[in-house]
Design a protein around this motif. Structure first.
Motif, PDB file in Angstrom:
ATOM      1  N   ASP A 159       0.842  -0.868  -0.223  1.00  0.00           N
ATOM      2  CA  ASP A 159      -0.125   0.010  -0.526  1.00  0.00           C
ATOM      3  C   ASP A 159       1.018   1.260  -0.191  1.00  0.00           C
ATOM      4  O   ASP A 159       0.645   2.591  -0.829  1.00  0.00           O
ATOM      5  CB  ASP A 159      -0.546  -0.112   1.380  1.00  0.00           C
ATOM      6  CG  ASP A 159      -2.118  -0.865   1.749  1.00  0.00           C
ATOM      7  OD1 ASP A 159      -2.345  -1.087   0.239  1.00  0.00           O
ATOM      8  OD2 ASP A 159      -2.749  -1.351   2.102  1.00  0.00           O
ATOM      9  N   ARG A 176       7.566   5.752 -14.018  1.00  0.00           N
ATOM     10  CA  ARG A 176       6.702   4.871 -13.095  1.00  0.00           C
ATOM     11  C   ARG A 176       7.737   2.942 -14.572  1.00  0.00           C
ATOM     12  O   ARG A 176       8.115   2.388 -13.393  1.00  0.00           O
ATOM     13  CB  ARG A 176       5.359   4.471 -13.129  1.00  0.00           C
ATOM     14  CG  ARG A 176       4.827   5.506 -12.425  1.00  0.00           C
ATOM     15  CD  ARG A 176       3.411   5.217 -12.407  1.00  0.00           C
ATOM     16  NE  ARG A 176       2.414   3.952 -12.646  1.00  0.00           N
ATOM     17  CZ  ARG A 176       2.166   4.194 -11.161  1.00  0.00           C
ATOM     18  NH1 ARG A 176       2.183   4.846 -10.523  1.00  0.00           N
ATOM     19  NH2 ARG A 176       1.623   2.792 -11.323  1.00  0.00           N
ATOM     20  N   ASP A 208       5.228  10.173 -12.846  1.00  0.00           N
ATOM     21  CA  ASP A 208       4.743  10.363 -14.249  1.00  0.00           C
ATOM     22  C   ASP A 208       5.044   8.626 -14.788  1.00  0.00           C
ATOM     23  O   ASP A 208       5.924   7.776 -14.105  1.00  0.00           O
ATOM     24  CB  ASP A 208       5.500  11.284 -14.804  1.00  0.00           C
ATOM     25  CG  ASP A 208       7.107  11.417 -14.954  1.00  0.00           C
ATOM     26  OD1 ASP A 208       7.700  10.208 -15.484  1.00  0.00           O
ATOM     27  OD2 ASP A 208       7.745  12.393 -15.247  1.00  0.00           O
ATOM     28  N   ALA A 238       4.484   5.797  -5.618  1.00  0.00           N
ATOM     29  CA  ALA A 238       4.235   5.862  -7.226  1.00  0.00           C
ATOM     30  C   ALA A 238       2.621   6.583  -7.592  1.00  0.00           C
ATOM     31  O   ALA A 238       3.423   7.500  -8.531  1.00  0.00           O
ATOM     32  CB  ALA A 238       3.836   4.038  -7.237  1.00  0.00           C
ATOM     33  N   SER A 239       1.922   7.117  -6.545  1.00  0.00           N
ATOM     34  CA  SER A 239       0.950   8.207  -7.354  1.00  0.00           C
ATOM     35  C   SER A 239       1.307   9.361  -7.610  1.00  0.00           C
ATOM     36  O   SER A 239       1.275   9.800  -9.088  1.00  0.00           O
ATOM     37  CB  SER A 239      -0.480   8.176  -6.182  1.00  0.00           C
ATOM     38  OG  SER A 239       0.567   9.125  -5.571  1.00  0.00           O
ATOM     39  N   HIS A 240       2.967   9.600  -7.294  1.00  0.00           N
ATOM     40  CA  HIS A 240       3.153  11.053  -7.651  1.00  0.00           C
ATOM     41  C   HIS A 240       4.675  10.880  -9.075  1.00  0.00           C
ATOM     42  O   HIS A 240       4.958  11.481  -9.279  1.00  0.00           O
ATOM     43  CB  HIS A 240       4.363  12.078  -6.584  1.00  0.00           C
ATOM     44  CG  HIS A 240       5.532  11.233  -6.285  1.00  0.00           C
ATOM     45  ND1 HIS A 240       5.918  10.282  -5.945  1.00  0.00           N
ATOM     46  CD2 HIS A 240       6.645  11.568  -7.255  1.00  0.00           C
ATOM     47  CE1 HIS A 240       7.018   9.385  -5.663  1.00  0.00           C
ATOM     48  NE2 HIS A 240       7.877  10.434  -6.372  1.00  0.00           N
ATOM     49  N   LYS A 265       2.326   1.811  -3.381  1.00  0.00           N
ATOM     50  CA  LYS A 265       1.075   2.111  -4.327  1.00  0.00           C
ATOM     51  C   LYS A 265       1.017   3.717  -4.482  1.00  0.00           C
ATOM     52  O   LYS A 265       1.068   4.422  -5.344  1.00  0.00           O
ATOM     53  CB  LYS A 265       0.142   1.423  -3.956  1.00  0.00           C
ATOM     54  CG  LYS A 265      -1.487   1.901  -5.332  1.00  0.00           C
ATOM     55  CD  LYS A 265      -2.738   1.219  -4.675  1.00  0.00           C
ATOM     56  CE  LYS A 265      -3.849   1.655  -5.512  1.00  0.00           C
ATOM     57  NZ  LYS A 265      -4.847   0.801  -5.319  1.00  0.00           N
ATOM     58  N   THR A 266       0.930   4.324  -2.826  1.00  0.00           N
ATOM     59  CA  THR A 266       1.047   5.124  -2.494  1.00  0.00           C
ATOM     60  C   THR A 266       2.184   7.003  -3.010  1.00  0.00           C
ATOM     61  O   THR A 266       2.258   6.745  -3.840  1.00  0.00           O
ATOM     62  CB  THR A 266       1.021   5.911  -0.727  1.00  0.00           C
ATOM     63  OG1 THR A 266      -0.289   5.361  -0.470  1.00  0.00           O
ATOM     64  CG2 THR A 266       0.848   7.641  -0.731  1.00  0.00           C
TER      65      THR A 266
END
Length: 167
Positions: free
Chosen positions: A23, A37, A33, A29-31, A26-27
């Motif tokens: 989790d 990634r 591009d 990686a949300s920033h 995932k958080t």
């Protein structure tokens, strides 16, 4: 001693190297591009001579672009002519993980962040003294923190993250 305290690994510089949870990844990686990634999470490589840190000259620390762990001091950076930012040593031996990479018809040593396992680049044995190593990095795998500025504390783990790096 609790189970979590027993499994916590700390680097020589005092950084918590406990891997982030799925989790948390995932958080974090949300920033990123799509290109970041692709490189950090899917083990890609950026084209040479296009990364923002290839010719970068400021003093400070290069950190993992996913979890914020310090990887390299700018004083260990050199111009290799390869088209990727290059360093002759890491900031702490415990901050980089080494893996055999036999992809693309050759054998190389892949380097990953020791905390979050993000792909950073490769290391070669053709660098300058004193180590003879060339850490060939993807610019998007790193972030930069100028000298005197606090390091990112993306996992909320407290010190030494959140403080300037002490050389």
């Amino acid at each position: 001693m609790s189970d979590s305290a027993a499994t916590t690994k700390t680097s020589a510089l005092g950084f918590d190297l406990t891997p982030p949870t799925a989790d948390q990844i995932k958080t974090l990686a949300s920033h990123l591009d799509p290109e970041a990634r692709r490189i950090l999470l899917d083990h890609g490589t950026e084209p040479p001579f296009c990364g923002k840190f290839d010719e970068y000259e400021e003093d400070g620390a290069y950190t993992c672009n996913l979890c914020g762990l310090p990887l390299f001091d700018s004083r260990a950076k050199f111009h290799s002519g390869s088209g990727w930012p290059s360093f002759y040593q890491g900031i702490d031996k415990d901050h980089i993980r080494y893996l055999r990479d036999s992809s693309h018809g050759m054998v190389r040593t892949e380097i990953r962040c020791a905390r979050c396992d993000s792909h950073l680049g490769h290391v070669f044995e053709d660098g300058p003294r004193p180590t003879g190593r060339r850490y060939c990095m993807n610019s998007v795998a790193m972030d930069f923190v100028p000298d005197g500025q606090p390091l990112p504390d993306r996992l909320g783990r407290g010190t030494p993250e959140g403080e300037p790096l002490k050389a």
